[in-house]
Each structure stands twice: as C-alpha cells, then as structure tokens.
Design an enzyme around this catalytic site. Structure first.
Site, short mmCIF file in Angstrom:
data_model
loop_
_atom_site.label_atom_id
_atom_site.label_comp_id
_atom_site.label_asym_id
_atom_site.label_seq_id
_atom_site.Cartn_x
_atom_site.Cartn_y
_atom_site.Cartn_z
N TYR A 101 60.65 30.70 21.69
CA TYR A 101 59.98 31.74 20.90
C TYR A 101 60.55 33.12 21.26
CZ TYR A 101 56.33 34.95 19.36
OH TYR A 101 55.66 36.00 18.79
N SER A 110 58.39 40.76 19.25
CA SER A 110 57.33 40.42 20.21
C SER A 110 57.71 40.93 21.59
CB SER A 110 57.18 38.89 20.28
OG SER A 110 56.35 38.53 21.37
#
Ligand SMILES: NC(=O)c1ccc[n+]([C@@H]2O[C@H](COP(=O)([O-])OP(=O)(O)OC[C@H]3O[C@@H](n4cnc5c(N)ncnc54)[C@H](O)[C@@H]3O)[C@@H](O)[C@H]2O)c1
Length: 254
Positions: free
Chosen positions: A159, A149
């Site tokens: 995350y 990501s």
C-alpha cells in the site's frame, strides 16, 4: 462568507471514489461552494445516493459508475461530462484500496491482489490524469489533487509503495502539466476516522496510532476536506508538485 460560498462557482470538479469517505465529503464541500461536482465510484448505488444528497441540499451534482482502472470507462465518463459542461477544472484522484488487507507483508499478498492494488491506486490515478488532461488545458485555475498517504513516507507495505508512486507522479506531472497551466498536488492523510476506517480498525488501533503523532488528536474527514479546498483553489495558485502531509506529525515521527 458569501465570497467563500461562491468560491468555486462555475467550476466543474470530477471526484473519484465519491460514494463515501473523503470523496463524498469533497463533493459536498465543493458543491456547497458553487461547483458542479461529478461524483464517480465503482459503487453505483451509493454514488447515486451521494449525488442525490447534494442536489437535495441545493447543490449541483451528477454521478457515474467508474472503475478508475478501466481506461475505456474513463473515456466514456469524461466524454459525457465534457459534452454537458464543456471541460474539467478540478480533478480529485481519490479512489483507492486501503484496507488493512494491503498493509500486510508482501509475501502474504498473491500477485493478482497486488496487481489490482497497483491498478487501482496507481494506474487509476494515471489514467484519470491522462484522460482529463486535454479537457483541462486552457481553463484558468485548472488543477489536480491526488490522494496519497502518510504511508508514502514510511515504506509501509505494498500500500505504501502505491502511495509513494502517487507522490512521485504528482511531482512528474506538475513539471509536465505546468506549462499547460495545470497545477498538480497531492495530500498525504494520516489516520482519519471515516466510516471505512471505523469499520476496519479497532478503537485500540485508532488510539495506538495517536501515540505516533506529535499532536494527541483524532484525524477527521474535515481535516482533509479543508486541505483539499486550499489546494484546489486560487489561494494555492503558486503551489504545484507538492505532497502535503496532514497527519498531526505522524509521518514525520516514524
Ligand atoms: N481514511 C484514511 O485515514 C486515509 C489515510 C491515508 C490515505 N487515504 C486515502 O484516501 C482515499 C480515500 O479514503 P477513504 O478513507 O475515504 O476510503 P473509503 O474506503 O471510505 O472510500 C473509498 C471509495 O473508493 C471507491 N473505490 C474503490 N475502488 C475503486 C475503483 N477501482 N474505482 C472507483 N472507485 C473505487 C470505494 O467504492 C469507496 O467508495 C484513498 O485513496 C485512501 O487510500 C485514506
């Protein structure tokens, strides 16, 4: 065109998180180009529907329920895939927890939740790779695409830490699996408006994200599908260990 449509003929592609979003779109795109796609997901009903949709459109697909954090389940799925198809050519480690829930301050994430996040986003990628590895060895063009990501580049919460780990693992495995002829790369998407993102992000949040990009465009699933098709094909035969950002400049602009 005909060459493009048969580009992955005879290839066996295992995709995690294949019930929706990128994973489902990856399955469709590879099947349209001749691959046998093995869609796996923790959501059994939806992954069954995704595979049925591909078969109805004339492609080859099978579906399995698989929690990527469950190593015994990985063994079972891959044993069946290998018995039916002889091996694995492409592994796409795509399944991931990425809801807004995990973008909050670390202090607001209780340990069991953090553990599950790392189990799915990091251990899931690791177990998948280690389980598939022996079944990919010796297969020409074998390769792995991990989904990291843009958050791997900007330290964004727990995350972001899991996605930075995926980026680090991609490089480590490229080194380790290279001598076995297996390429390993990753994609780092920016914000791409999948059904899940649409459900979780307000239009204002999506719009706000665009102000941090170099290009004033809305990211789509297709942007990531196109990058995956490149990385998993022979056109990328000289590319390994890379995490390619597909972000309209987002990650670089922070
Ligand atoms: N959409 C984006 O903008 C974006 C941006 C950056 C990175 N990503 C990454 O891309 C990947 C896919 O994103 P998406 O937007 O398609 O997500 P999505 O939520 O639409 O789909 C994810 C799929 O993974 C499955 N899944 C969740 N936990 C699982 C588990 N333990 N085992 C197996 N399957 C599981 C879900 O059931 C779901 O079908 C994720 O790794 C995500 O972190 C997405």
């Amino acid at each position: 065109m005909a060459e493009q449509m048969s580009q992955f003929e005879g290839r066996v592609a295992v995709i995690t998180g294949g019930a929706r979003g990128f994973g489902r779109a990856f399955g469709r795109a590879l099947a349209e180009r001749g691959a046998h796609t093995v869609l796996t997901d923790i959501d059994e009903a939806e992954v069954d529907r995704a595979a049925a949709e591909i078969r109805e459109a004339g492609g080859q697909a099978s579906a399995y329920r698989l929690d990527v954090a469950d190593d015994a389940a990985w063994d079972g799925v891959l044993a069946d895939v290998v018995a039916r198809h002889g091996g694995v050519d492409i592994l796409i480690n795509n399944a991931g927890l990425h809801s807004l829930e995990y973008g909050v301050d670390w202090a607001r994430l209780p340990v069991p939740k953090l553990r599950r996040l790392f189990d799915v986003n990091v251990m899931g990628v690791m177990i998948g790779t280690l389980t598939a590895r022996p079944h990919m060895q010796g297969r020409t063009g074998a390769n792995i695409v991990n989904i990291s990501s843009s958050a791997a580049f900007n330290g964004m919460g727990a995350y972001g830490a899991t996605k930075a780990a995926v980026r680090a693992l991609t490089l480590a495995w490229a080194r380790e699996l290279g001598p076995e002829g297996i390429r390993v790369n990753a994609l780092a998407p920016g914000l791409h408006v999948t059904d899940t993102i649409r459900a979780e992000f307000s239009p204002q949040m999506i719009e706000g994200h665009r102000h941090h990009q170099f290009l004033d465009l809305e990211g789509s699933e297709q942007d990531i599908v196109d990058a995956m098709l490149y990385l998993s094909s022979e056109r990328a035969r000289f590319v390994t260990g890379e995490t390619i950002r597909v972000t309209a400049g987002y990650a670089s602009s922070l």
